[in-house]
Design an enzyme around this catalytic site. Structure first.
Site, short mmCIF file in Angstrom:
data_model
loop_
_atom_site.label_atom_id
_atom_site.label_comp_id
_atom_site.label_asym_id
_atom_site.label_seq_id
_atom_site.Cartn_x
_atom_site.Cartn_y
_atom_site.Cartn_z
N HIS A 157 -5.44 -22.53 -38.02
CA HIS A 157 -5.40 -21.84 -39.16
C HIS A 157 -7.38 -21.16 -39.82
O HIS A 157 -7.13 -20.93 -40.96
CB HIS A 157 -4.63 -22.81 -40.74
CG HIS A 157 -2.91 -22.76 -40.54
ND1 HIS A 157 -2.89 -22.72 -41.15
CD2 HIS A 157 -2.80 -23.66 -40.21
CE1 HIS A 157 -1.13 -22.38 -41.11
NE2 HIS A 157 -1.12 -24.18 -40.35
N LYS A 184 -7.25 -17.46 -55.45
CA LYS A 184 -8.20 -17.95 -54.26
C LYS A 184 -9.14 -19.12 -54.05
O LYS A 184 -9.60 -19.00 -54.89
CB LYS A 184 -7.94 -16.83 -53.10
CG LYS A 184 -8.80 -16.49 -52.95
CD LYS A 184 -8.61 -15.13 -51.84
CE LYS A 184 -7.61 -13.98 -52.26
NZ LYS A 184 -6.75 -13.99 -51.47
N ARG A 185 -9.12 -19.39 -53.23
CA ARG A 185 -10.97 -20.26 -53.07
C ARG A 185 -11.69 -19.84 -53.55
O ARG A 185 -11.83 -18.11 -52.69
CB ARG A 185 -10.53 -21.20 -51.59
CG ARG A 185 -10.23 -22.54 -51.41
CD ARG A 185 -9.11 -22.10 -49.90
NE ARG A 185 -8.67 -21.95 -48.65
CZ ARG A 185 -9.45 -21.37 -48.03
NH1 ARG A 185 -10.47 -21.74 -48.15
NH2 ARG A 185 -8.41 -19.92 -46.91
N LYS A 219 -13.93 -15.37 -48.80
CA LYS A 219 -12.66 -14.17 -49.40
C LYS A 219 -13.31 -13.28 -50.56
O LYS A 219 -12.53 -12.36 -50.88
CB LYS A 219 -12.11 -14.99 -50.37
CG LYS A 219 -11.31 -16.51 -49.79
CD LYS A 219 -10.14 -16.17 -49.09
CE LYS A 219 -9.68 -17.29 -48.84
NZ LYS A 219 -7.83 -17.45 -48.54
N THR A 279 -1.20 -16.15 -47.78
CA THR A 279 -0.20 -15.88 -48.30
C THR A 279 0.18 -15.99 -49.91
O THR A 279 0.91 -15.73 -50.30
CB THR A 279 1.18 -17.69 -48.09
OG1 THR A 279 0.12 -18.67 -48.82
CG2 THR A 279 1.41 -18.10 -46.43
N LYS A 312 3.31 -12.90 -52.45
CA LYS A 312 3.54 -13.26 -52.90
C LYS A 312 3.30 -12.16 -54.10
O LYS A 312 4.10 -12.10 -55.29
CB LYS A 312 3.18 -14.80 -54.44
CG LYS A 312 3.12 -15.98 -53.52
CD LYS A 312 2.08 -17.80 -53.19
CE LYS A 312 2.29 -18.70 -52.63
NZ LYS A 312 1.18 -19.63 -52.42
#
Length: 879
Positions: free
Chosen positions: A414, A605-606, A611, A713, A717
């Site tokens: 992952h 998100k984290r 990111k 993911t 969504k």
């Protein structure tokens, strides 16, 4: 003007045909009052709202129990192959509403609570999120005794496994304290304990009869009679079972979470010398294993407690798997299997996160590393899990035992971030799991012997492929152990799977190319559409029917209506209603009033450098400066919302949060800017908040550096709920662009090949800083204290990182990102064309159902076939 429908009223419009045996409203009211009286020992005169929630939860749970028992009976009678999905994290969120949706009970429960004078939404809000995972919002991945994916992903996978009729079990840890609650105090993240169990959990059932011993420490004795692991410390694993209902098929699978308990005689020998009190207090040392979830994601931290947690869940689970494997029924004959060589025919293990070896299962047995591990998860650092078995009742040579391991296990990676890959110091392993370390050494010897025969004289390859990394401190490379111990290895998006074959695991791919596969992640449409966005679910059902909820590929039929003015109008109306509702939520909980007609630009998100929340922040500052420079221009109004948690020890991530809040303080109070730009940091982002913000979002920010996001993911969504994506060609964004058409996403920036080329030529942030005036101005404002007037050097570490040590090349994508955002603003001024693009995105979501993902895992890795067969419902759902 008519009052907008509530979410409950919208969901009532979605048909509940096909479910037999639903109790009527009168029976639900009777059972509600029965639980209030007999279970909670309250009457309406003294009951609180929490009591009412528990009464309703127990009433709904009654409808699960009969189906739950019937499902397990069915598995016992038919003896299908079972998949065991191990994960250190299951970010399940709330259970009540999801259960009502899957059992088609919402209509009746809504009416029953209304007649009882209660508000369903108020009762639902009382439930605590089961925050048993890190991550943006909560669902991630499985395999044959199988490694599983991220927390949010894990929850989606369990839903799909039940909905597809797979005989599946989720295994994890019942953390007493889940992922921390985040508070923003003076702009900084502050962590508070998540005591999610303080009021009890109506959905779980303790199973002390299946308690299992787990061994730690001790020493290894080599005797003529064999090898023994002796003088160990024993911790008991107490299981708690939670039902996982499929979507209207009467299947209810089980998630089993282990809680650590000290044995009654733990250190009580000290009582004889007056140490009774200390002996009892020392029990906490054992029980700390399941006390708290490690709050780090995408960063490996080699702590003994973490290794204990991994081994604890794997050891207890493997014993449970073997117990279930041995007790089986063939036709009318009950037997006890003793031949473990047939284990791969009935068991598929898929570990998620990081999981190590496992415990002794009986006297005189041989310890065998039997199972593999998995690396990372979407919202968790990619961590492998090593699984070892003690073979019970049958003594197997290592070669035969290892063959069983590789045929039983599969490995999902992952992450490609090196800091997230699990490497355990040998000294720590030796102290905690001495016998397992010996076995790993032997596995490594045989593995390197094979590689040496294939590549004679290639000593560098032997070094690269070894399970034991040399250096100042020798370490076990758990990802390598996972690959060697698995029959299948997969990434979680096509681009990610290609990267691990070309770079991260290139040597292993060259040796065993047949092992490597791709399984693009997915999300469950039940929670992430029907439950959280019922208005949109109904609009879709009106056009193409309801079967898309089980077969998301049918969404492509929406393309027939892409130019239909009524569909365009209905989808735009649903989005605006969701935005109005979320605006009211923000005003109530954040005390901030926003323009519901502005574009809702969201990145949740984290918080992590890869990111690239910092790229988003630079766009905010650039937009702010432009509005200040030309205040009379017709700007597209935006409300930019960023949310997520930073690992408590991750200084840069916490400083990023502080920068976002500081920029928001300046922007939001600037009268020249007004409501044309607002910046909000969404505190304590979790599943329940995701269910509110995702349906209300217009623009989804998926802007990681190409080649760093395994899949994502959250991007799926947002896409399913009618938000357009601005993003790089990274992770699942690539496949989203293929499914919806790249022209229907806002794609910008470097591709993987561009990043690789830049890595070779060198990335010079100062070149961009000196060449791009708007970028230079934004950085100078950050460095000069414009956004931190009381502490001018507050963000010096961020400035220094971006200018000199930025692995994720924020400046290299800045120009392309700003130009792409200009296109977003221009299109938003044309609501009809914007909504047509939204329809293309929703229609392209079929591939991203976790039902598709799990079906592929089942057929191509686990050797199982999904079943559309419905298990007959019990005559009385309360039984």
């Amino acid at each position: 003007m008519p009052k907008p429908l509530t979410d409950q009223e919208k969901r009532k419009q979605i048909s509940v045909r096909g479910l037999a045996g639903v109790e009527n409203v009168s029976d639900l009211k009777t059972n509600f009052n029965r639980h209030l009286h007999f279970t909670l020992v309250k009457d309406r005169n003294v009951a609180t709202k929490r009591d009412y929630y528990f009464a309703l939860a127990n009433t709904v749970r009654d409808h699960l129990v009969g189906r739950w028992i019937r499902t397990q009976q069915h598995y016992y009678e038919k003896d299908p192959k079972r998949v065991y999905y191990l994960s250190l994290e299951f970010y399940m969120g709330r259970t009540l509403q999801n259960t009502m949706v899957n059992l088609a009970l919402e209509n009746a429960c809504d009416e029953a609570t209304y007649q009882l004078g209660l508000d369903m939404e108020e009762l639902q809000d009382i439930e605590e999120d089961a925050g048993l995972g890190n991550g943006g919002s909560g669902q991630e991945n499985p395999h044959l005794i199988s490694p599983s994916p991220p927390p949010v992903l894990s929850a989606c996978f369990l839903d799909s496994m039940a909905s597809l009729g797979l005989a599946a079990y989720g295994y994890g840890i019942r953390y007493e304290f889940g992922i921390f609650n985040q508070k923003i105090v003076n702009g900084w993240q502050v962590e508070e304990a998540d005591d999610w169990l303080r009021y009890g959990n109506p959905w779980e059932k303790a199973r002390p009869e299946y308690m299992r011993p787990v061994h730690f420490y001790g020493r290894v004795e080599h005797t003529p009679d064999g090898v023994k692991w002796v003088d160990t410390q024993v911790v008991l694993a107490l299981p708690y079972d939670t039902p996982v209902p499929g979507y209207r098929n009467n299947v209810v699978n089980t998630m089993r979470l282990w809680s650590a308990k000290a044995p009654c005689d733990f250190n009580l020998k000290d009582f004889n010398v007056g140490g009774y009190i200390q002996a009892v207090l020392d029990r906490n040392l054992a029980e700390n294993i399941s006390r708290v979830l490690y709050p780090n994601d995408n960063f490996f931290e080699g702590k003994e407690l973490r290794l204990k947690q991994e081994y604890f869940v794997v050891a207890a689970t493997l014993q449970d798997i073997v117990r279930r494997f041995k007790s089986s029924k063939f036709g009318s004959t009950e037997v006890v299997r003793v031949d473990l060589s047939t284990l791969p025919d009935k068991v598929s293990g898929h570990p998620a996160e990081r999981h190590p070896p496992s415990p002794d299962m009986g006297e005189g047995t041989v310890l065998v590393p039997l199972l593999k591990q998995k690396c990372c998860t979407k919202n968790r650092s990619p961590l492998p899990l090593t699984i070892s078995f003690y073979m019970h009742l049958c003594v197997l040579p290592l070669s035969q035992a290892w063959d069983i391991v590789t045929r039983t296990c599969a490995y999902t990676n992952h992450t490609v971030l090196p800091e997230a890959l699990e490497r355990w110091p040998i000294d720590l392993f030796q102290n905690l799991l001495p016998r397992h370390l010996e076995i790993i050494f032997e596995i490594n010897r045989r593995h390197l012997e094979r590689i040496a025969n294939l590549y004679p004289g290639d000593h560098d390859r032997l070094r690269r492929m070894s399970l034991v990394e040399e250096g100042d401190q020798k370490k076990i490379n758990m990802a390598h152990l996972c690959i060697v111990g698995s029959h299948a290895v997969n990434g979680v998006a096509r681009i990610h799977s290609d990267i691990i074959k070309a770079t991260l695991f290139k040597d292993f791919y060259e040796v065993d190319p047949h092992k490597f596969q791709n399984k693009t992640n997915g999300i469950t449409p039940r929670r992430w559409l029907v439950m959280c966005n019922p208005g949109l679910a109904e609009v879709i059902a009106e056009r193409i029917g309801e079967d898309y909820i089980r077969d998301l590929d049918q969404l492509k039929n929406l393309l027939e209506f892409v130019d239909d003015d009524s569909l365009i109008r209905d989808i735009a109306k649903v989005k605006q209603e969701n935005k109005l509702k979320f605006s009211a939520y923000l005003e109530e909980h954040y005390k901030v009033k926003i323009n519901p007609n502005s574009m809702f630009d969201v990145q949740v998100k984290r918080i992590h450098e890869y990111k690239r929340q910092l790229l988003n922040c630079l766009h905010i500052i650039t937009l702010y400066n432009r509005i200040k420079k030309e205040p009379n221009k017709n700007w597209t109004p935006r409300t930019i919302m960023i949310g997520g948690k930073a690992a408590p020890g991750y200084h840069t991530a916490k400083l990023i949060i502080r920068l976002i809040t500081a920029v928001g303080d300046i922007v939001n109070h600037d009268e020249v800017v007004g409501d044309r730009l607002k910046v909000i940091f969404l505190e304590n982002y979790k599943v329940t908040l995701a269910e509110k913000i995702i349906p209300a979002s217009d623009l989804s920010e998926q802007i990681s550096t190409a080649g760093t996001e395994a899949s994502g993911t959250g991007n799926m969504k947002f896409m399913l709920n009618g938000a357009l994506t601005i993003g790089t060609m990274d992770g699942a964004n690539v496949e989203m662009a293929e499914e919806a058409g790249e022209e229907n996403l806002f794609i910008f920036g470097m591709r993987v090949d561009d990043v690789d080329a830049m890595d070779k030529s060198g990335y010079d942030a100062m070149e961009y800083y000196n060449r791009i005036p708007e970028l230079k101005l934004a950085m100078d404002q950050i460095a000069g204290g414009y956004f931190s007037p009381d502490q001018h050097d507050l963000f010096k570490d961020i400035v220094n990182m971006l200018l000199h040590h930025d692995r994720f090349k924020v400046f290299a994508d800045y120009e392309a990102y700003i130009k792409c955002q200009d296109k977003v603003s221009a299109l938003y001024k044309n609501p009809k064309e914007w909504t047509k693009m939204v329809i293309h995105n929703i229609a392209g979501c079929g591939k991203f159902s976790s039902d598709r993902t799990i079906s592929q895992y089942a057929r191509e890795i686990w050797g199982m076939e999904p079943s559309l067969e419905r298990i007959p419902a019990p005559d009385d759902p309360r039984q």
